[in-house]
Write an enzyme that holds these catalytic residues in place. Sequence first.
Site, PDB file in Angstrom:
ATOM      1  CE  LYS A  47      43.948  34.442  16.370  1.00 14.59           C
ATOM      2  NZ  LYS A  47      43.570  35.690  15.679  1.00 14.59           N
ATOM      3  N   GLY A  48      45.131  33.160  22.999  1.00 16.73           N
ATOM      4  CA  GLY A  48      45.417  33.829  24.267  1.00 16.73           C
ATOM      5  C   GLY A  48      46.547  33.237  25.094  1.00 16.73           C
ATOM      6  CD  GLU A 103      41.976  29.258  27.761  1.00 16.77           C
ATOM      7  OE1 GLU A 103      42.713  30.235  27.481  1.00 16.77           O
ATOM      8  OE2 GLU A 103      40.845  29.121  27.265  1.00 16.77           O
ATOM      9  CG  ASP A 104      43.445  33.514  27.573  1.00 12.93           C
ATOM     10  OD1 ASP A 104      42.634  32.644  27.942  1.00 12.93           O
ATOM     11  OD2 ASP A 104      43.258  34.208  26.557  1.00 12.93           O
ATOM     12  CG  ASP A 107      34.668  35.475  31.889  1.00 11.00           C
ATOM     13  OD1 ASP A 107      34.203  35.751  32.995  1.00 11.00           O
ATOM     14  OD2 ASP A 107      34.440  36.163  30.874  1.00 11.00           O
ATOM     15  CG  PHE A 156      37.028  42.748  28.411  1.00 14.30           C
ATOM     16  CD1 PHE A 156      36.461  41.524  28.071  1.00 14.30           C
ATOM     17  CD2 PHE A 156      38.019  43.276  27.586  1.00 14.30           C
ATOM     18  CE1 PHE A 156      36.876  40.839  26.929  1.00 14.30           C
ATOM     19  CE2 PHE A 156      38.438  42.605  26.443  1.00 14.30           C
ATOM     20  CZ  PHE A 156      37.857  41.382  26.116  1.00 14.30           C
ATOM     21  CB  VAL A 157      41.820  41.864  31.958  1.00 15.15           C
ATOM     22  CG1 VAL A 157      41.336  42.374  33.308  1.00 15.15           C
ATOM     23  CG2 VAL A 157      41.602  40.352  31.848  1.00 15.15           C
ATOM     24  CG  ASP A 163      41.662  39.502  21.591  1.00 16.45           C
ATOM     25  OD1 ASP A 163      41.361  38.584  22.380  1.00 16.45           O
ATOM     26  OD2 ASP A 163      40.938  39.827  20.633  1.00 16.45           O
ATOM     27  NE  ARG A 169      45.208  37.862  20.024  1.00 22.48           N
ATOM     28  CZ  ARG A 169      44.170  37.204  20.532  1.00 22.48           C
ATOM     29  NH1 ARG A 169      44.225  36.715  21.762  1.00 22.48           N
ATOM     30  NH2 ARG A 169      43.071  37.019  19.833  1.00 22.48           N
TER      31      ARG A 169
HETATM   32  P1  XMP Z   1      34.713  31.256  29.569  1.00 18.65           P
HETATM   33  O1  XMP Z   1      33.619  32.232  29.926  1.00 18.65           O
HETATM   34  O2  XMP Z   1      34.190  30.135  28.741  1.00 18.65           O
HETATM   35  O3  XMP Z   1      35.602  32.136  28.622  1.00 18.65           O
HETATM   36  O4  XMP Z   1      35.489  30.835  30.772  1.00 18.65           O
HETATM   37  C1  XMP Z   1      36.916  31.989  28.464  1.00 18.65           C
HETATM   38  C2  XMP Z   1      37.368  32.734  27.259  1.00 18.65           C
HETATM   39  O5  XMP Z   1      36.724  34.025  27.141  1.00 18.65           O
HETATM   40  C3  XMP Z   1      37.649  35.012  26.795  1.00 18.65           C
HETATM   41  N1  XMP Z   1      37.685  36.026  27.863  1.00 18.65           N
HETATM   42  C4  XMP Z   1      38.394  37.158  27.849  1.00 18.65           C
HETATM   43  N2  XMP Z   1      39.213  37.669  26.916  1.00 18.65           N
HETATM   44  N3  XMP Z   1      39.597  39.539  28.291  1.00 18.65           N
HETATM   45  C5  XMP Z   1      39.806  38.872  27.150  1.00 18.65           C
HETATM   46  O6  XMP Z   1      40.567  39.355  26.319  1.00 18.65           O
HETATM   47  C6  XMP Z   1      38.789  39.106  29.281  1.00 18.65           C
HETATM   48  O7  XMP Z   1      38.622  39.756  30.312  1.00 18.65           O
HETATM   49  C7  XMP Z   1      38.153  37.833  29.032  1.00 18.65           C
HETATM   50  N4  XMP Z   1      37.298  37.084  29.770  1.00 18.65           N
HETATM   51  C8  XMP Z   1      37.044  35.980  29.017  1.00 18.65           C
HETATM   52  C9  XMP Z   1      38.973  34.311  26.643  1.00 18.65           C
HETATM   53  O8  XMP Z   1      39.172  34.021  25.280  1.00 18.65           O
HETATM   54  C10 XMP Z   1      38.841  33.028  27.387  1.00 18.65           C
HETATM   55  O9  XMP Z   1      39.595  31.976  26.863  1.00 18.65           O
HETATM   56 MG    MG Z   2      41.151  32.175  25.264  1.00 15.14          MG
END
Ligand code: XMP
Ligand code: MG
Length: 183
Positions: A47-48, A103-104, A107, A156-157, A163, A169
């Site tokens: 949903k991000g 994508e949001d 990571d 963590f953001v 979320d 969100r």
């Molecule tokens: P990867 O590690 O596979 O993860 O790149 C991507 C997904 O992990 C979630 N994610 C976060 N969600 N705050 C969040 O709310 C964060 O700081 C964060 N870091 C990773 C997110 O769903 C992303 O698509």
């Molecule tokens: Mg996501």
Amino acid sequence: MDLAAISGDIERVIVTEEALQARIKELAAQVDKDYEGKDLLLVGVLKGAVMAVADLSRALQRHVEMDWMAVSSYGSGTKSSGVVRILKDLDRDITGRNVLIVEDIVDSGLTLSWLKSNLESRGVGSVEILSILRKPEAAKVHVDVKYVGFEIPPDFVIGYGLDFDEKYRNLPFIAVLAKHMYS
Ligand code: XMP
Ligand code: MG
């Protein structure tokens, strides 16, 4: 929702609403240029990426189609494992399409790396990625992200689609979640 309502829950704002909106306009201009004369399908990752798709698509000066995927990355808590399951697939066939995954955040990169190969295996014309945020220090695999909004530290953001426990969100800015919220 505004800052006053959640000021105790966050450590600091790292991307203001103004900075976000200005950057999205720049990214949209770049996308307009790169896809000039070409078909373009935005694939938002639920949903991000809802806010990002909504704002990016309205900043584009061209026709665009949208589709959505929901994926879940197996893993514990806030860490992703790279094992991805599709919860909701695309509604339409993407053979020959130019796909831009929105994508949001990137990571570890594991989710997007999997998603990009998955879409590439469907006979697409092209697949590129736009991510509002990237945490370079958290990268475990290299993913070619063509359009990045902001590079941020590995905290963590929340906000602008991101979320914590399904909340925050709807913040129009991005902030670092206060440690006392999860430890
Ligand atoms: P990867 O590690 O596979 O993860 O790149 C991507 C997904 O992990 C979630 N994610 C976060 N969600 N705050 C969040 O709310 C964060 O700081 C964060 N870091 C990773 C997110 O769903 C992303 O698509
Ligand atoms: Mg996501």
